[in-house]
Design an enzyme around this catalytic site. Structure first.
Site, PDB file in Angstrom:
ATOM      1  N   THR A 141       0.873  -1.173   0.000  1.00 14.27           N
ATOM      2  CA  THR A 141       0.000   0.000   0.000  1.00 14.27           C
ATOM      3  C   THR A 141       0.907   1.218   0.000  1.00 14.27           C
ATOM      4  O   THR A 141       1.586   1.514   0.983  1.00 14.27           O
ATOM      5  CB  THR A 141      -0.919   0.010   1.232  1.00 14.27           C
ATOM      6  OG1 THR A 141      -1.797  -1.122   1.169  1.00 14.27           O
ATOM      7  CG2 THR A 141      -1.762   1.276   1.263  1.00 14.27           C
ATOM      8  N   LYS A 172      -7.294   1.608  -3.230  1.00 14.89           N
ATOM      9  CA  LYS A 172      -6.965   1.225  -1.860  1.00 14.89           C
ATOM     10  C   LYS A 172      -7.155   2.402  -0.908  1.00 14.89           C
ATOM     11  O   LYS A 172      -7.572   2.229   0.245  1.00 14.89           O
ATOM     12  CB  LYS A 172      -5.533   0.702  -1.785  1.00 14.89           C
ATOM     13  CG  LYS A 172      -5.082   0.274  -0.384  1.00 14.89           C
ATOM     14  CD  LYS A 172      -5.933  -0.874   0.185  1.00 14.89           C
ATOM     15  CE  LYS A 172      -5.517  -1.236   1.610  1.00 14.89           C
ATOM     16  NZ  LYS A 172      -4.238  -1.953   1.674  1.00 14.89           N
ATOM     17  N   LYS A 202      -0.016   5.243   8.481  1.00  8.33           N
ATOM     18  CA  LYS A 202       0.749   5.403   7.244  1.00  8.33           C
ATOM     19  C   LYS A 202      -0.193   5.489   6.058  1.00  8.33           C
ATOM     20  O   LYS A 202      -0.062   6.376   5.203  1.00  8.33           O
ATOM     21  CB  LYS A 202       1.731   4.238   7.094  1.00  8.33           C
ATOM     22  CG  LYS A 202       2.627   4.301   5.852  1.00  8.33           C
ATOM     23  CD  LYS A 202       2.062   3.572   4.653  1.00  8.33           C
ATOM     24  CE  LYS A 202       2.111   2.066   4.848  1.00  8.33           C
ATOM     25  NZ  LYS A 202       1.714   1.333   3.595  1.00  8.33           N
TER      26      LYS A 202
END
Length: 296
Positions: free
Chosen positions: A101, A176, A244
């Site tokens: 990701t 995502k 994150k």
């Protein structure tokens, strides 16, 4: 096309990559692995066969398909375009898939680097967590060309229940981001609902049994309510990782001039959990934050 992929390299054997690579080995593919901590790669080979290598480049040499699953943008650059990275060992006609990701900018950067060498590229972040990786039921969101996607899809299907091309390079990462934005609001809502039920003196399990059958039901409710009620968070997708991811989402939103007020707020709540020492707790620990304020 799937028969053209017989040898794969898997770079990064963390809680996601380790079982994902295992699925490929069980399907009879020849798997070459690299992990920053060599002992993890040695353990993987002892369990699944294949071979482990000292550098990403060495692992990628001779592979038809190279798969990467590491921590962040800088980690991806290190193992792909850095010294002894995968691109220095890959042959024209091979394929690189990044499951990390990461940012959409990085996906476009890697796509350009791969094109210069005649290598196909797909950005393919996943959703489903460690449980999905172990069970082979991940959702894989892909960005790239139709041809590269069709070449990689049969391999990705060994651990992906849903493998979908979302558009050009970077589209998988953007999708995502949508996924993480939605999860942030859902988990906070679930935490607040369970907190309210507890304060109201209701049986939290009975509440969930009822409302999960209606419009409030969700994957988070089905899979996290028991551990939330039990105040158990030493599992799952870590707060540090979620922060994150949300940082990537918020930065992209600023550039798109997309307003994400709830996401920004929940990101701050996860910051509170980090201050509480909960960086490795599951993201559902938002309920622990609410309980902590009750006790303060």
């Amino acid at each position: 096309m799937s028969s053209s992929i017989s040898t794969v390299a898997f770079i990064g054997l963390g809680v996601m990559g380790y079982p994902m690579a295992g699925h490929l080995a069980r399907q009879g593919l020849s798997v070459r692995v690299y992990n920053r901590t060599a002992a993890k790669a040695e353990a993987w080979v002892a369990e699944h066969g294949g071979s482990h290598h000292p550098t990403p480049r060495a692992a990628a040499e001779g592979a038809d398909l190279v798969l990467v699953c590491v921590g962040n943008d800088d980690d991806v650059r290190h193992v792909t375009t850095g010294e002894d990275g995968t691109l220095s060992g890959m042959a024209p006609g091979s394929l690189l898939v990044d499951h990390t990701t990461a940012s959409a900018d990085l996906a476009e950067e890697l796509d350009a680097a791969c094109r210069k060498q005649g290598i196909g590229f797909i950005d393919a972040p996943v959703s489903g967590g460690q449980q999905g990786a172990e069970n082979g039921t991940l959702t894989v969101m892909c960005g790239g060309t139709e041809d590269d996607f069709e070449r990689t899809r049969p391999t990705l299907a060994h651990y992906g229940r849903a493998v979908t091309l979302m558009g050009a390079a970077g589209s998988g990462q953007l999708t995502k981001m949508v996924n993480q934005i939605c999860i942030a609001g859902l988990v906070q809502g679930l935490a607040e609902g369970l907190h309210f039920a507890e304060r109201a003196g209701l049986d939290q399990q009975r509440v969930v049994d009822v409302i999960s059958q209606g419009a409030a039901g969700s994957w988070q409710m089905d899979n996290r309510h028991k551990t939330m009620i039990g105040d158990e968070y030493e599992h799952g997708f870590a707060v540090n990782w979620m922060r994150k991811d949300l940082g990537i989402c918020l930065e992209q939103a600023r550039r798109l001039q997309a307003r994400l007020p709830v996401t920004a707020l929940v990101d701050q709540f996860y910051g509170d959990l980090q201050v509480m020492g909960g960086g490795r707790w599951d993201t559902s620990s938002l309920l622990r934050r609410l309980r902590a304020f009750d006790q303060s």
